[in-house]
Design a protein around this motif. Structure first.
Motif, PDB file in Angstrom:
ATOM      1  N   TYR A  13       0.837  -1.300  -0.206  1.00 39.34           N
ATOM      2  CA  TYR A  13      -0.010   0.012  -0.153  1.00 39.34           C
ATOM      3  C   TYR A  13       0.831   1.138  -0.081  1.00 39.34           C
ATOM      4  O   TYR A  13       1.088   1.484  -1.190  1.00 39.34           O
ATOM      5  N   PHE A  14       2.094   0.710   0.919  1.00 32.75           N
ATOM      6  CA  PHE A  14       2.577   2.480   1.051  1.00 32.75           C
ATOM      7  C   PHE A  14       3.674   2.600  -0.046  1.00 32.75           C
ATOM      8  O   PHE A  14       4.148   3.507  -0.795  1.00 32.75           O
ATOM      9  N   VAL A  15       3.996   1.614  -0.780  1.00 32.41           N
ATOM     10  CA  VAL A  15       4.650   1.432  -1.874  1.00 32.41           C
ATOM     11  C   VAL A  15       3.774   1.829  -3.636  1.00 32.41           C
ATOM     12  O   VAL A  15       4.377   3.047  -3.512  1.00 32.41           O
ATOM     13  N   PHE A  16       2.761   2.002  -2.900  1.00 36.59           N
ATOM     14  CA  PHE A  16       1.669   2.451  -4.001  1.00 36.59           C
ATOM     15  C   PHE A  16       1.992   4.108  -4.234  1.00 36.59           C
ATOM     16  O   PHE A  16       1.469   4.881  -4.663  1.00 36.59           O
ATOM     17  N   VAL A  17       1.098   4.140  -2.121  1.00 31.84           N
ATOM     18  CA  VAL A  17       0.833   5.875  -2.581  1.00 31.84           C
ATOM     19  C   VAL A  17       2.319   6.955  -2.714  1.00 31.84           C
ATOM     20  O   VAL A  17       2.629   7.526  -3.209  1.00 31.84           O
ATOM     21  N   THR A  18       3.365   5.883  -2.170  1.00 32.18           N
ATOM     22  CA  THR A  18       4.726   7.060  -2.472  1.00 32.18           C
ATOM     23  C   THR A  18       4.498   6.651  -3.995  1.00 32.18           C
ATOM     24  O   THR A  18       5.209   8.466  -4.599  1.00 32.18           O
ATOM     25  N   ASN A  19       4.580   6.460  -4.728  1.00 28.05           N
ATOM     26  CA  ASN A  19       4.489   6.321  -6.015  1.00 28.05           C
ATOM     27  C   ASN A  19       3.951   7.069  -6.695  1.00 28.05           C
ATOM     28  O   ASN A  19       4.433   7.425  -7.426  1.00 28.05           O
ATOM     29  N   LEU A  20       2.697   7.101  -6.288  1.00 25.10           N
ATOM     30  CA  LEU A  20       1.784   8.815  -7.069  1.00 25.10           C
ATOM     31  C   LEU A  20       2.816   9.710  -6.088  1.00 25.10           C
ATOM     32  O   LEU A  20       1.926  10.657  -7.731  1.00 25.10           O
ATOM     33  N   GLY A  21       3.404   9.937  -5.914  1.00 27.10           N
ATOM     34  CA  GLY A  21       3.607  11.215  -5.048  1.00 27.10           C
ATOM     35  C   GLY A  21       4.893  11.722  -5.816  1.00 27.10           C
ATOM     36  O   GLY A  21       5.808  12.245  -5.305  1.00 27.10           O
ATOM     37  N   ASP A  22       5.808  10.714  -7.081  1.00 24.01           N
ATOM     38  CA  ASP A  22       6.562  10.523  -7.520  1.00 24.01           C
ATOM     39  C   ASP A  22       6.448  11.441  -8.777  1.00 24.01           C
ATOM     40  O   ASP A  22       4.980  11.786  -9.040  1.00 24.01           O
ATOM     41  N   ALA A  23       7.308  11.621 -10.153  1.00 26.77           N
ATOM     42  CA  ALA A  23       6.769  12.417 -11.466  1.00 26.77           C
ATOM     43  C   ALA A  23       5.585  12.120 -11.461  1.00 26.77           C
ATOM     44  O   ALA A  23       4.898  12.599 -12.407  1.00 26.77           O
ATOM     45  N   LEU A  24       6.031  10.956 -11.823  1.00 22.73           N
ATOM     46  CA  LEU A  24       5.288   9.720 -12.478  1.00 22.73           C
ATOM     47  C   LEU A  24       3.916  10.137 -12.367  1.00 22.73           C
ATOM     48  O   LEU A  24       2.505  10.408 -12.737  1.00 22.73           O
ATOM     49  N   GLY A  25       3.264   9.853 -10.875  1.00 23.82           N
ATOM     50  CA  GLY A  25       2.485  10.028 -10.415  1.00 23.82           C
ATOM     51  C   GLY A  25       1.758  10.808 -10.582  1.00 23.82           C
ATOM     52  O   GLY A  25       0.154  11.262 -10.742  1.00 23.82           O
ATOM     53  N   TYR A  26       2.616  12.230 -10.344  1.00 18.99           N
ATOM     54  CA  TYR A  26       1.345  13.218 -10.666  1.00 18.99           C
ATOM     55  C   TYR A  26       1.464  13.934 -11.969  1.00 18.99           C
ATOM     56  O   TYR A  26       0.429  14.741 -11.949  1.00 18.99           O
ATOM     57  N   LEU A  27       2.296  13.804 -13.162  1.00 18.29           N
ATOM     58  CA  LEU A  27       1.777  13.124 -14.184  1.00 18.29           C
ATOM     59  C   LEU A  27       0.483  13.364 -14.628  1.00 18.29           C
ATOM     60  O   LEU A  27      -0.041  13.548 -15.562  1.00 18.29           O
ATOM     61  N   ILE A  28       0.489  12.101 -14.709  1.00 21.74           N
ATOM     62  CA  ILE A  28      -1.140  11.072 -14.344  1.00 21.74           C
ATOM     63  C   ILE A  28      -1.763  11.916 -14.049  1.00 21.74           C
ATOM     64  O   ILE A  28      -3.308  11.867 -14.267  1.00 21.74           O
ATOM     65  N   VAL A  29      -1.811  12.400 -12.432  1.00 15.69           N
ATOM     66  CA  VAL A  29      -3.366  13.112 -11.794  1.00 15.69           C
ATOM     67  C   VAL A  29      -3.146  14.191 -12.310  1.00 15.69           C
ATOM     68  O   VAL A  29      -4.595  14.592 -12.514  1.00 15.69           O
ATOM     69  N   MET A  77       6.161  17.620   0.471  1.00 18.83           N
ATOM     70  CA  MET A  77       5.787  19.573   0.519  1.00 18.83           C
ATOM     71  C   MET A  77       4.989  19.227  -0.867  1.00 18.83           C
ATOM     72  O   MET A  77       3.887  19.879  -1.025  1.00 18.83           O
ATOM     73  N   MET A  78       5.049  18.616  -2.386  1.00 15.51           N
ATOM     74  CA  MET A  78       4.553  18.174  -3.018  1.00 15.51           C
ATOM     75  C   MET A  78       2.804  17.631  -2.761  1.00 15.51           C
ATOM     76  O   MET A  78       1.941  18.423  -3.084  1.00 15.51           O
ATOM     77  N   ALA A  79       2.525  17.282  -1.624  1.00 17.35           N
ATOM     78  CA  ALA A  79       1.582  16.255  -1.923  1.00 17.35           C
ATOM     79  C   ALA A  79       0.571  17.323  -1.232  1.00 17.35           C
ATOM     80  O   ALA A  79      -0.879  17.503  -1.412  1.00 17.35           O
ATOM     81  N   MET A  80       1.077  18.177   0.037  1.00 17.61           N
ATOM     82  CA  MET A  80       0.617  18.995   0.388  1.00 17.61           C
ATOM     83  C   MET A  80       0.579  19.677  -0.611  1.00 17.61           C
ATOM     84  O   MET A  80      -1.032  20.809  -0.548  1.00 17.61           O
ATOM     85  N   ALA A  81       1.059  20.475  -1.706  1.00 18.01           N
ATOM     86  CA  ALA A  81       0.424  21.802  -2.270  1.00 18.01           C
ATOM     87  C   ALA A  81       0.070  21.571  -3.206  1.00 18.01           C
ATOM     88  O   ALA A  81      -1.461  22.122  -3.900  1.00 18.01           O
ATOM     89  N   PHE A  82      -0.222  19.840  -3.727  1.00 18.59           N
ATOM     90  CA  PHE A  82      -0.667  19.849  -5.502  1.00 18.59           C
ATOM     91  C   PHE A  82      -2.099  19.101  -5.312  1.00 18.59           C
ATOM     92  O   PHE A  82      -3.568  20.035  -4.942  1.00 18.59           O
ATOM     93  N   TYR A  83      -1.860  18.559  -3.984  1.00 14.48           N
ATOM     94  CA  TYR A  83      -3.631  17.746  -3.641  1.00 14.48           C
ATOM     95  C   TYR A  83      -4.208  18.808  -2.408  1.00 14.48           C
ATOM     96  O   TYR A  83      -5.410  18.804  -2.552  1.00 14.48           O
ATOM     97  N   GLY A  84      -3.506  19.753  -2.143  1.00  9.70           N
ATOM     98  CA  GLY A  84      -3.883  20.917  -0.714  1.00  9.70           C
ATOM     99  C   GLY A  84      -4.836  21.635  -1.370  1.00  9.70           C
ATOM    100  O   GLY A  84      -5.870  22.021  -1.683  1.00  9.70           O
ATOM    101  N   LEU A  85      -4.130  22.393  -2.761  1.00 11.64           N
ATOM    102  CA  LEU A  85      -5.236  23.284  -3.571  1.00 11.64           C
ATOM    103  C   LEU A  85      -5.817  22.890  -4.867  1.00 11.64           C
ATOM    104  O   LEU A  85      -7.025  23.261  -4.559  1.00 11.64           O
ATOM    105  N   LEU A  86      -5.913  21.020  -4.482  1.00 10.98           N
ATOM    106  CA  LEU A  86      -6.679  20.838  -5.245  1.00 10.98           C
ATOM    107  C   LEU A  86      -8.443  20.573  -4.459  1.00 10.98           C
ATOM    108  O   LEU A  86      -9.545  20.949  -4.617  1.00 10.98           O
ATOM    109  N   ILE A  87      -7.639  20.492  -3.344  1.00  8.55           N
ATOM    110  CA  ILE A  87      -9.121  20.606  -2.041  1.00  8.55           C
ATOM    111  C   ILE A  87     -10.074  21.851  -2.061  1.00  8.55           C
ATOM    112  O   ILE A  87     -10.877  21.907  -1.386  1.00  8.55           O
ATOM    113  N   TYR A  88      -8.986  22.870  -2.178  1.00  7.29           N
ATOM    114  CA  TYR A  88      -9.380  24.519  -2.424  1.00  7.29           C
ATOM    115  C   TYR A  88     -10.402  24.149  -3.533  1.00  7.29           C
ATOM    116  O   TYR A  88     -11.454  24.936  -3.783  1.00  7.29           O
ATOM    117  N   LEU A  89      -9.738  24.302  -4.907  1.00 10.13           N
ATOM    118  CA  LEU A  89     -10.677  23.942  -5.461  1.00 10.13           C
ATOM    119  C   LEU A  89     -11.184  23.456  -5.521  1.00 10.13           C
ATOM    120  O   LEU A  89     -12.982  24.100  -6.553  1.00 10.13           O
TER     121      LEU A  89
END
Length: 249
Positions: free
Chosen positions: A88-104, A167-179
């Protein structure tokens, strides 16, 4: 003969009336923009408070007090390692990598365009990503903190503080929550999406401790720094709304 005190009182009353009239006109003028003004003021206060907190945490990185907490928390988290949690944690940490953010980010871009026919939200997400990523790389080089010496369950190459994933998770998904809070759709759906994103942010941060590649203080620093960028962007976006309504503001 005129009473000087009486004359002074009349002048003071006249001045107060003028001030009252001026403020009344000013407040009336800004009635429709008060939500944006209040948001900007609160955001500015939180922004500077966040910077102060980040600096305070950074200043005690090498203290024995913080080191003991880092060690204790890391050891306790490691006790819960299991094949299921590791996957589970390997999966979510991969979501926090460059490729994960590119997909999201690509998925968000498609949805925003199809639903809103507007590139504004895409640009806002892109802005916070660029700010968070560039500032994280700079902070890592300046602070120059080494990774934990414990076993790493994933490969890492960069320095430790602040955590780029947190830092990226809070910034990206945090702003997405605001939107999402600004979008007009059912509250139940909105709550579900926001709750999922909060769990994702916390999971990405916790994954870095679980996988042995970050100290808990790295995660805390990353979350604080990412939140600072969310608040900063929210403040800028709301100020832009105000000036677009009235450029003379």
């Amino acid at each position: 003969m005129l009473n000087p005190q009486s004359t002074m009182q009349k002048e003071l009353i006249a001045l107060l009336k003028k001030v009252k009239q001026m403020l009344s006109q000013t407040f009336k003028r800004y009635d429709d923009r008060w939500p944006y003004l209040i948001t900007a003021i609160v955001a500015a206060l939180v922004f500077f408070a966040g910077i102060k907190l980040f600096i305070a945490l950074t200043e005690i990185l090498k203290s024995e007090y913080l080191a003991s907490y880092d060690t204790t928390i890391s050891e306790n988290v490691a006790l819960y390692r299991s094949p299921y949690l590791t996957d589970y944690f390997v999966f979510v940490t991969n979501l926090g990598d460059a490729l994960g953010y590119l997909i999201v980010f690509s998925v968000c871009t498609l949805l925003f365009y199809l639903i809103f026919k507007n590139w504004k939200y895409v640009a806002q997400l892109a802005l916070v990503m660029v700010l968070a990523l560039s500032s994280n790389l700079i902070l890592k080089q300046i602070i120059n903190r080494a990774r934990p010496t414990a076993e790493h369950l994933v490969t890492v190459e960069t320095l430790s503080y602040p955590s780029g994933h947190a830092m990226m998770a809070m910034a990206f998904y945090g702003l997405l929550i605001y939107l999402i809070t600004q979008f007009n759709f059912r509250k139940a759906y909105k709550f579900l999406v926001i709750f999922t994103l909060i769990v994702l942010i916390l999971s990405i941060g916790l994954s870095r401790i679980y996988l042995g590649v970050h100290f808990p203080s790295d995660i805390a620093g990353g979350f604080i720094a990412g939140f600072i960028w969310v608040v900063f962007c929210v403040m800028i976006f709301n100020l832009i709304k105000i000036f677009r309504r009235d450029p003379a503001t």
